[in-house]
Write a protein that holds these residues in place. Sequence first.
Motif, mmCIF file in Angstrom:
data_model
loop_
_atom_site.group_PDB
_atom_site.id
_atom_site.type_symbol
_atom_site.label_atom_id
_atom_site.label_comp_id
_atom_site.label_asym_id
_atom_site.label_seq_id
_atom_site.Cartn_x
_atom_site.Cartn_y
_atom_site.Cartn_z
ATOM 1 N N GLU A 134 -3.241 -6.932 19.937
ATOM 2 C CA GLU A 134 -4.288 -7.459 20.805
ATOM 3 C C GLU A 134 -5.293 -8.222 19.943
ATOM 4 O O GLU A 134 -5.758 -7.732 18.918
ATOM 5 C CB GLU A 134 -4.987 -6.310 21.532
ATOM 6 N N VAL A 135 -5.597 -9.458 20.369
ATOM 7 C CA VAL A 135 -6.554 -10.275 19.614
ATOM 8 C C VAL A 135 -7.617 -10.820 20.557
ATOM 9 O O VAL A 135 -7.461 -10.810 21.778
ATOM 10 C CB VAL A 135 -5.864 -11.446 18.884
ATOM 11 N N GLU A 136 -8.680 -11.321 19.962
ATOM 12 C CA GLU A 136 -9.733 -11.992 20.715
ATOM 13 C C GLU A 136 -10.022 -13.326 20.056
ATOM 14 O O GLU A 136 -10.179 -13.407 18.839
ATOM 15 C CB GLU A 136 -11.005 -11.138 20.750
ATOM 16 N N ALA A 137 -10.092 -14.391 20.866
ATOM 17 C CA ALA A 137 -10.340 -15.730 20.328
ATOM 18 C C ALA A 137 -10.628 -16.689 21.477
ATOM 19 O O ALA A 137 -10.385 -16.370 22.648
ATOM 20 C CB ALA A 137 -9.138 -16.229 19.529
ATOM 21 N N LEU A 138 -11.149 -17.853 21.135
ATOM 22 C CA LEU A 138 -11.223 -18.926 22.113
ATOM 23 C C LEU A 138 -9.800 -19.346 22.472
ATOM 24 O O LEU A 138 -8.891 -19.249 21.621
ATOM 25 C CB LEU A 138 -11.991 -20.122 21.554
ATOM 26 N N PRO A 139 -9.572 -19.812 23.703
ATOM 27 C CA PRO A 139 -8.207 -20.212 24.082
ATOM 28 C C PRO A 139 -7.546 -21.166 23.096
ATOM 29 O O PRO A 139 -6.363 -21.026 22.791
ATOM 30 C CB PRO A 139 -8.417 -20.864 25.453
ATOM 31 N N LYS A 140 -8.301 -22.117 22.557
ATOM 32 C CA LYS A 140 -7.712 -23.097 21.631
ATOM 33 C C LYS A 140 -7.302 -22.480 20.304
ATOM 34 O O LYS A 140 -6.473 -23.053 19.566
ATOM 35 C CB LYS A 140 -8.707 -24.242 21.374
ATOM 36 N N ASP A 141 -7.856 -21.309 19.971
ATOM 37 C CA ASP A 141 -7.570 -20.671 18.683
ATOM 38 C C ASP A 141 -6.491 -19.598 18.766
ATOM 39 O O ASP A 141 -6.100 -19.030 17.731
ATOM 40 C CB ASP A 141 -8.851 -20.049 18.102
ATOM 41 N N LEU A 142 -6.004 -19.301 19.969
ATOM 42 C CA LEU A 142 -4.991 -18.255 20.091
ATOM 43 C C LEU A 142 -3.712 -18.664 19.373
ATOM 44 O O LEU A 142 -3.130 -19.702 19.673
ATOM 45 C CB LEU A 142 -4.695 -17.982 21.574
ATOM 46 N N PRO A 143 -3.245 -17.856 18.414
ATOM 47 C CA PRO A 143 -2.012 -18.208 17.688
ATOM 48 C C PRO A 143 -0.780 -17.862 18.515
ATOM 49 O O PRO A 143 -0.813 -16.986 19.385
ATOM 50 C CB PRO A 143 -2.088 -17.327 16.438
ATOM 51 N N ASP A 144 0.315 -18.571 18.247
ATOM 52 C CA ASP A 144 1.577 -18.269 18.932
ATOM 53 C C ASP A 144 2.197 -16.994 18.387
ATOM 54 O O ASP A 144 2.963 -16.311 19.082
ATOM 55 C CB ASP A 144 2.564 -19.435 18.780
ATOM 56 N N GLU A 145 1.887 -16.661 17.112
ATOM 57 C CA GLU A 145 2.389 -15.435 16.504
ATOM 58 C C GLU A 145 1.593 -15.146 15.245
ATOM 59 O O GLU A 145 0.901 -16.019 14.712
ATOM 60 C CB GLU A 145 3.889 -15.544 16.154
ATOM 61 N N LEU A 146 1.681 -13.919 14.772
ATOM 62 C CA LEU A 146 1.118 -13.532 13.483
ATOM 63 C C LEU A 146 2.269 -13.095 12.595
ATOM 64 O O LEU A 146 3.075 -12.242 12.990
ATOM 65 C CB LEU A 146 0.099 -12.400 13.648
#
Length: 221
Positions: A132-144
């Motif tokens: 689970e992560v938190e970020a602005l929509p534009k910063d959401l990564p496709d994967e870690l």
Amino acid sequence: MTADLDKPVVLQEREVVGKGLNSIRGTGMVPAVIHNHGQPSLHVMGGEAELGKIYRAAGKHHPLELKVGEQSFLALIKDVHFNPVKHRMQHVVFQAIRRDEKVEAEVPVRLEGEIPAEKIGLMIITQLDTVEVEALPKDLPDELVVDASNLVDLHDKITVEDLQAPTGVTILTEPDHPIATVVEPRAHAAEEAAAEESAEGEEAAAEESAEGEASEEQTES
């Protein structure tokens, strides 16, 4: 073939709710709902094949543009319900989001590189597929991605703390939660057997309640 996530997802409004949803599914459509910042939820539907491709490509972390008539929404997929027996998509929950507000999302985790422990006959148990992560929509990564070369000896593990979050992304999952652990093959086999036994019990319970639409109706409310 994967979905083009840059194109709007075109959905249709629907009036049918509750037990009448099976009539929609019989036409190859999947009922869905868009939750929109405290406003009344919008009941919609989309083609099962298309929504299936979109879910496989977007998961619960890739922002989508939804088009419903003249209305447009930026949204994340928050939940997807599948028939426990037929494994077909039953219902999709979208959450409308704002471009300038941080959101929480589930992002896949991937082990990268050769795993030394496997070369000496040990096995790897994967204990976490997403975080689970938190970020602005534009910063959401496709994967870690995390380096798997640290899995060398028995009981070595990779935890959430080992993940490197991109700028603007905060990982919310507990840092000490294991992602992957090195185990002996016989220990792995025992865990698989226990998991299979548990899954069989869950499937039997699901089959008993498959005819009901209680969980569906709760989602609609």
